[in-house]
Design a protein around this motif. Structure first.
Motif, PDB file in Angstrom:
ATOM      1  N   PRO A 123       0.826  -1.217   0.000  1.00 11.14           N
ATOM      2  CA  PRO A 123       0.000   0.000   0.000  1.00 11.14           C
ATOM      3  C   PRO A 123       0.857   1.262   0.000  1.00 11.14           C
ATOM      4  O   PRO A 123       2.050   1.239   0.330  1.00 11.14           O
ATOM      5  CB  PRO A 123      -0.829  -0.131   1.287  1.00 11.14           C
ATOM      6  CG  PRO A 123      -0.784  -1.578   1.635  1.00 11.14           C
ATOM      7  CD  PRO A 123       0.544  -2.083   1.152  1.00 11.14           C
ATOM      8  N   LEU A 124       0.223   2.363  -0.370  1.00 11.69           N
ATOM      9  CA  LEU A 124       0.942   3.629  -0.462  1.00 11.69           C
ATOM     10  C   LEU A 124       1.438   4.092   0.901  1.00 11.69           C
ATOM     11  O   LEU A 124       2.549   4.616   1.025  1.00 11.69           O
ATOM     12  CB  LEU A 124       0.024   4.700  -1.077  1.00 11.69           C
ATOM     13  CG  LEU A 124       0.626   6.104  -1.247  1.00 11.69           C
ATOM     14  CD1 LEU A 124       1.839   6.057  -2.142  1.00 11.69           C
ATOM     15  CD2 LEU A 124      -0.414   7.064  -1.795  1.00 11.69           C
ATOM     16  N   MET A 125       0.642   3.918   1.949  1.00 14.54           N
ATOM     17  CA  MET A 125       1.053   4.332   3.290  1.00 14.54           C
ATOM     18  C   MET A 125       2.291   3.568   3.743  1.00 14.54           C
ATOM     19  O   MET A 125       3.194   4.126   4.378  1.00 14.54           O
ATOM     20  CB  MET A 125      -0.097   4.120   4.276  1.00 14.54           C
ATOM     21  CG  MET A 125      -1.253   5.066   4.087  1.00 14.54           C
ATOM     22  SD  MET A 125      -0.790   6.775   4.422  1.00 14.54           S
ATOM     23  CE  MET A 125      -2.378   7.572   4.210  1.00 14.54           C
ATOM     24  N   GLU A 126       2.347   2.289   3.405  1.00 12.94           N
ATOM     25  CA  GLU A 126       3.505   1.491   3.791  1.00 12.94           C
ATOM     26  C   GLU A 126       4.755   1.915   3.022  1.00 12.94           C
ATOM     27  O   GLU A 126       5.856   1.919   3.579  1.00 12.94           O
ATOM     28  CB  GLU A 126       3.200   0.012   3.563  1.00 12.94           C
ATOM     29  CG  GLU A 126       4.308  -0.936   4.033  1.00 12.94           C
ATOM     30  CD  GLU A 126       3.932  -2.387   3.844  1.00 12.94           C
ATOM     31  OE1 GLU A 126       4.823  -3.251   3.960  1.00 12.94           O
ATOM     32  OE2 GLU A 126       2.735  -2.654   3.581  1.00 12.94           O
ATOM     33  N   GLY A 166       6.209   4.924   4.606  1.00 12.56           N
ATOM     34  CA  GLY A 166       6.662   4.748   5.980  1.00 12.56           C
ATOM     35  C   GLY A 166       5.677   5.265   7.015  1.00 12.56           C
ATOM     36  O   GLY A 166       6.086   5.645   8.113  1.00 12.56           O
ATOM     37  N   ILE A 167       4.393   5.302   6.686  1.00 11.06           N
ATOM     38  CA  ILE A 167       3.363   5.806   7.599  1.00 11.06           C
ATOM     39  C   ILE A 167       2.556   4.625   8.104  1.00 11.06           C
ATOM     40  O   ILE A 167       1.894   3.936   7.327  1.00 11.06           O
ATOM     41  CB  ILE A 167       2.446   6.821   6.894  1.00 11.06           C
ATOM     42  CG1 ILE A 167       3.265   8.005   6.369  1.00 11.06           C
ATOM     43  CG2 ILE A 167       1.364   7.310   7.846  1.00 11.06           C
ATOM     44  CD1 ILE A 167       2.450   8.988   5.556  1.00 11.06           C
ATOM     45  N   ASN A 168       2.649   4.391   9.398  1.00 10.83           N
ATOM     46  CA  ASN A 168       1.909   3.300  10.036  1.00 10.83           C
ATOM     47  C   ASN A 168       0.780   3.912  10.859  1.00 10.83           C
ATOM     48  O   ASN A 168       0.998   4.485  11.931  1.00 10.83           O
ATOM     49  CB  ASN A 168       2.843   2.480  10.930  1.00 10.83           C
ATOM     50  CG  ASN A 168       2.249   1.137  11.311  1.00 10.83           C
ATOM     51  OD1 ASN A 168       1.033   1.015  11.460  1.00 10.83           O
ATOM     52  ND2 ASN A 168       3.091   0.132  11.470  1.00 10.83           N
ATOM     53  N   VAL A 169      -0.423   3.820  10.331  1.00  9.88           N
ATOM     54  CA  VAL A 169      -1.575   4.455  10.979  1.00  9.88           C
ATOM     55  C   VAL A 169      -1.877   3.795  12.323  1.00  9.88           C
ATOM     56  O   VAL A 169      -2.263   4.477  13.287  1.00  9.88           O
ATOM     57  CB  VAL A 169      -2.796   4.401  10.044  1.00  9.88           C
ATOM     58  CG1 VAL A 169      -3.998   5.094  10.683  1.00  9.88           C
ATOM     59  CG2 VAL A 169      -2.477   5.056   8.702  1.00  9.88           C
ATOM     60  N   ASN A 170      -1.672   2.500  12.424  1.00  9.28           N
ATOM     61  CA  ASN A 170      -1.948   1.813  13.700  1.00  9.28           C
ATOM     62  C   ASN A 170      -1.001   2.280  14.798  1.00  9.28           C
ATOM     63  O   ASN A 170      -1.424   2.489  15.942  1.00  9.28           O
ATOM     64  CB  ASN A 170      -1.830   0.299  13.501  1.00  9.28           C
ATOM     65  CG  ASN A 170      -2.893  -0.249  12.569  1.00  9.28           C
ATOM     66  OD1 ASN A 170      -4.008   0.285  12.517  1.00  9.28           O
ATOM     67  ND2 ASN A 170      -2.574  -1.300  11.828  1.00  9.28           N
ATOM     68  N   HIS A 171       0.274   2.460  14.467  1.00  8.74           N
ATOM     69  CA  HIS A 171       1.223   2.955  15.474  1.00  8.74           C
ATOM     70  C   HIS A 171       0.888   4.388  15.886  1.00  8.74           C
ATOM     71  O   HIS A 171       1.026   4.750  17.065  1.00  8.74           O
ATOM     72  CB  HIS A 171       2.645   2.876  14.925  1.00  8.74           C
ATOM     73  CG  HIS A 171       3.179   1.478  14.880  1.00  8.74           C
ATOM     74  ND1 HIS A 171       4.481   1.186  14.510  1.00  8.74           N
ATOM     75  CD2 HIS A 171       2.602   0.279  15.166  1.00  8.74           C
ATOM     76  CE1 HIS A 171       4.670  -0.122  14.565  1.00  8.74           C
ATOM     77  NE2 HIS A 171       3.543  -0.692  14.954  1.00  8.74           N
ATOM     78  N   ILE A 172       0.468   5.204  14.929  1.00 12.15           N
ATOM     79  CA  ILE A 172       0.117   6.593  15.261  1.00 12.15           C
ATOM     80  C   ILE A 172      -1.069   6.629  16.213  1.00 12.15           C
ATOM     81  O   ILE A 172      -1.079   7.374  17.206  1.00 12.15           O
ATOM     82  CB  ILE A 172      -0.173   7.381  13.969  1.00 12.15           C
ATOM     83  CG1 ILE A 172       1.093   7.503  13.121  1.00 12.15           C
ATOM     84  CG2 ILE A 172      -0.715   8.770  14.296  1.00 12.15           C
ATOM     85  CD1 ILE A 172       0.864   8.146  11.775  1.00 12.15           C
ATOM     86  N   ALA A 173      -2.078   5.807  15.938  1.00 11.82           N
ATOM     87  CA  ALA A 173      -3.254   5.774  16.811  1.00 11.82           C
ATOM     88  C   ALA A 173      -2.904   5.223  18.192  1.00 11.82           C
ATOM     89  O   ALA A 173      -3.385   5.729  19.223  1.00 11.82           O
ATOM     90  CB  ALA A 173      -4.348   4.933  16.164  1.00 11.82           C
ATOM     91  N   THR A 174      -2.039   4.212  18.260  1.00 12.61           N
ATOM     92  CA  THR A 174      -1.671   3.623  19.556  1.00 12.61           C
ATOM     93  C   THR A 174      -0.880   4.606  20.406  1.00 12.61           C
ATOM     94  O   THR A 174      -1.134   4.759  21.616  1.00 12.61           O
ATOM     95  CB  THR A 174      -0.856   2.343  19.325  1.00 12.61           C
ATOM     96  OG1 THR A 174      -1.617   1.426  18.536  1.00 12.61           O
ATOM     97  CG2 THR A 174      -0.501   1.692  20.654  1.00 12.61           C
TER      98      THR A 174
END
Length: 308
Positions: free
Chosen positions: A134-137, A140-148
């Motif tokens: 995916p484009l986020m990967e 280097g953007i990890n949405v799950n880590h940002i939310a956690t």
């Protein structure tokens, strides 16, 4: 000699480039024909829609691949009799069955039927779009880590930060969350009539470098990256963003004692959240109180520029 002179002699009507004949007299120029309106001109043919047009021949990929693989049986035969290296090269560029003769027949791996490095065709590079990440990967953007991490900052006194935050997650030093919180803080200050982007940038850079130096001096095991410090301090700016939002609606400096309480709670909130992240991510539980003091000073500066 007379015959040779007659052969090279110019003709009688030869003229030089300036329009004079061999005798020196000006040569007569041909007169142009007058225009005749009654003269018939060639009429263009009308377009016939029923006329059959020549259809283009479709591209035959098999013939090109056959030529690229050197299936044309070229034979290199030159003055120096050899194994036909140049003939093999000529065979790759000619249709099957052609008999191309090279200048010098040379022996080598490229001769024969084109089975060597020269006769071999380059492999086709097919793009596998179905299995691309995916484009986020890729960014280097990890949405799950940002939310956690954001939830761990919001709930620093619960078991969520102890169970969800570990060293592996803190090694993901993403800058997306800190950058968003820093820009959000500057935008909320603009709503209050203050342009403090330079103060946010200055306090953030010098505070991060100083805290990274102190933490590396106190670290019991491995070195701590500067980007890890930037990531943790940036995520812990979330309570300051909440305070700046309240200040945009109603000035906290006019609240009196309530404003002082809100400012103090914000500093404690940011200090506890960042210290808990440093403790879980960097393995510095025994040094958490020593880390809390410089962190509290840094967030006090952010609260002051937010209120005043």
């Amino acid at each position: 000699p007379a015959a040779a002179a007659a052969a090279v002699a110019p003709p009688a009507d030869a003229s030089d480039p300036f329009g004079f004949s061999s005798s020196g007299q000006p040569r007569q120029q041909p007169q142009p024909q007058p225009w005749d309106p009654n003269r018939q001109h060639q009429q263009p043919q009308p377009w016939d829609p029923n006329q059959q047009q020549q259809q283009p021949q479709p591209w035959d990929g098999s013939a090109s691949r056959a030529q690229g693989q050197g299936q044309g049986q070229g034979q290199g035969q030159g003055p120096t009799h050899g194994g036909g290296g140049n003939g093999g090269l000529a065979g790759t560029m000619s249709p099957p069955g052609a008999n191309d003769r090279g200048a010098i027949g040379g022996g080598g791996p490229a001769g024969g039927l084109g089975g060597g490095p020269v006769g071999a065709a380059a492999p086709a590079m097919d793009e596998d779009y179905e299995n691309e990440p995916p484009l986020m990967e890729e960014l280097g953007i990890n949405v799950n880590h940002i939310a956690t991490k954001s939830k761990a900052v919001v709930l620093p006194f619960t078991k969520y930060a102890k169970t969800k935050i570990d060293a592996e997650m803190m090694e993901d030093t993403d800058m997306v969350g800190p950058l968003c919180f820093g820009l959000l803080l500057g935008g909320e200050m603009m709503l209050s009539g203050k342009l403090n982007f330079s103060y946010i940038y200055g306090f953030g850079v010098f505070g991060t470098l100083a805290l990274a130096l102190v933490m590396n001096l106190m670290s019991p095991s491995d070195a701590i990256s500067v980007w890890t410090v930037v990531s943790i301090l940036g995520y812990a700016l979330l309570p300051v963003n909440v305070l700046a939002g309240v200040n945009a609606l109603y000035r906290i400096k006019y609240m009196g004692a309530l404003g002082m309480v809100l400012a103090a709670l914000t500093v404690v909130w940011c200090t506890a959240a960042s210290t808990r992240l440093f403790e879980r991510g960097c393995g510095m539980r025994d040094q958490r109180y020593l880390i809390a003091y410089p962190v509290a000073l840094l967030y006090s500066a952010f609260v002051i520029i937010t209120i005043f």
